[in-house]
Design a protein around this motif. Sequence first.
Motif, short mmCIF file in Angstrom:
data_model
loop_
_atom_site.label_atom_id
_atom_site.label_comp_id
_atom_site.label_asym_id
_atom_site.label_seq_id
_atom_site.Cartn_x
_atom_site.Cartn_y
_atom_site.Cartn_z
N SER A 61 0.86 -1.17 0.09
CA SER A 61 0.00 -0.08 0.03
C SER A 61 0.82 1.31 -0.03
CB SER A 61 -0.94 -0.01 1.27
OG SER A 61 -0.24 0.14 2.60
N VAL A 62 2.08 1.25 0.73
CA VAL A 62 2.74 2.42 0.76
C VAL A 62 3.45 2.75 -0.49
CG1 VAL A 62 4.70 3.23 1.91
CG2 VAL A 62 3.29 2.27 3.37
N LEU A 63 4.10 1.65 -1.17
CA LEU A 63 4.56 1.70 -2.51
C LEU A 63 3.63 2.24 -3.64
CD1 LEU A 63 7.07 -1.33 -2.41
CD2 LEU A 63 7.50 1.05 -1.93
N VAL A 64 2.59 1.66 -3.59
CA VAL A 64 1.34 2.19 -4.56
C VAL A 64 1.07 3.76 -4.45
CG1 VAL A 64 -0.73 1.88 -5.49
CG2 VAL A 64 0.67 -0.33 -4.85
N ILE A 65 0.94 4.04 -3.03
CA ILE A 65 0.76 5.63 -2.96
C ILE A 65 1.74 6.40 -3.10
CG2 ILE A 65 -0.05 7.06 -1.26
CD1 ILE A 65 -1.54 5.22 0.29
N HIS A 66 2.90 5.94 -3.02
CA HIS A 66 4.22 6.56 -3.30
C HIS A 66 4.23 6.90 -4.81
CE1 HIS A 66 8.00 8.29 -2.71
NE2 HIS A 66 8.66 7.49 -3.39
N VAL A 67 3.92 5.98 -5.54
CA VAL A 67 3.92 6.22 -7.04
C VAL A 67 3.32 7.46 -7.46
CG1 VAL A 67 3.38 5.35 -9.32
CG2 VAL A 67 4.65 3.80 -7.51
N PHE A 68 2.06 7.77 -6.70
CA PHE A 68 0.96 8.52 -6.96
C PHE A 68 1.80 9.99 -6.49
CE2 PHE A 68 -2.38 11.47 -5.92
CZ PHE A 68 -3.09 11.55 -7.28
N CYS A 69 2.35 9.70 -5.20
CA CYS A 69 2.90 11.06 -4.57
C CYS A 69 4.09 11.52 -5.33
CB CYS A 69 3.46 10.63 -3.20
SG CYS A 69 4.35 12.01 -2.33
N PHE A 70 4.75 10.58 -6.09
CA PHE A 70 6.15 10.95 -6.74
C PHE A 70 5.75 11.60 -8.03
CE2 PHE A 70 9.41 10.52 -9.93
CZ PHE A 70 10.69 10.42 -9.21
N MET A 71 4.81 11.35 -8.70
CA MET A 71 4.05 11.73 -10.02
C MET A 71 3.60 13.38 -9.47
SD MET A 71 2.19 9.14 -12.11
CE MET A 71 2.06 10.37 -13.58
N ASP A 72 2.80 13.40 -8.35
CA ASP A 72 2.40 14.80 -7.89
C ASP A 72 3.34 15.72 -7.82
OD1 ASP A 72 -0.22 14.13 -8.23
OD2 ASP A 72 -0.59 13.80 -6.06
N PHE A 73 4.69 15.26 -7.06
CA PHE A 73 5.83 16.15 -6.87
C PHE A 73 6.37 16.64 -8.07
CE2 PHE A 73 5.25 15.34 -2.54
CZ PHE A 73 5.89 16.49 -1.79
N SER A 74 6.49 15.79 -9.20
CA SER A 74 7.22 16.22 -10.57
C SER A 74 6.23 16.80 -11.37
CB SER A 74 7.68 14.71 -10.95
OG SER A 74 6.72 13.75 -11.41
#
Length: 207
Positions: A61-74
Amino acid sequence: MVYANPGGFNFGATNLDAYGISLLAFIVVYTILLYAACIYLWCQRHHPVVKMRKVGLMLLSVLVIHVFCFMDFSVYTMNGAWPCNVEFWSMSLYLPIGIGLWQAQNQQLIIVSREQTEMSQSHRPVFKPLLPPRGRGTGTPSYWFCRLKTWYRGVSSQGKYEGFVLFGIIVQFAVSMVIYNISRKFSAYGIVEHHTTPGLCRRGWEW
């Protein structure tokens, strides 16, 4: 003083200004620290305190949410370089699936606490539910309905909750697939809307 592109998110050249570089630097450092923590937690997965939290489900769950977080920051730095299709699937799959998996992991702690309380107060009988015979009638709707009912009666509370989460993920994927295929913003064979620019593609009822 941090300089930001006055055009903001204008789908032009990449925003490699101070603000854009700061966002990338932060998310890269955060990603490294997060992955290091995940690796350490996975190495300690057999510890009783960690084991009861379903480490695999939590890390997923953490890694899946982090993909979305990474895209938001970029997003600001990329300035529209992400295709509209990529952003659509990121929002439609990574975010809801990540939240669903995280909620299932949180439910694990509640269920463990509840079951420990019940076990300390009463002795529940241990039984193994019988499945319908696999001979005649295998594959019929009544057979699979009986198997589903037997599974629901015999599975644990956590298993039921994870089953509901899986059902929600399937529904989310099906709805996203329908929207993606009927809208001309994402596909040439759509039946509603019309082809637009990259900026207008990110606006509308599809989002």
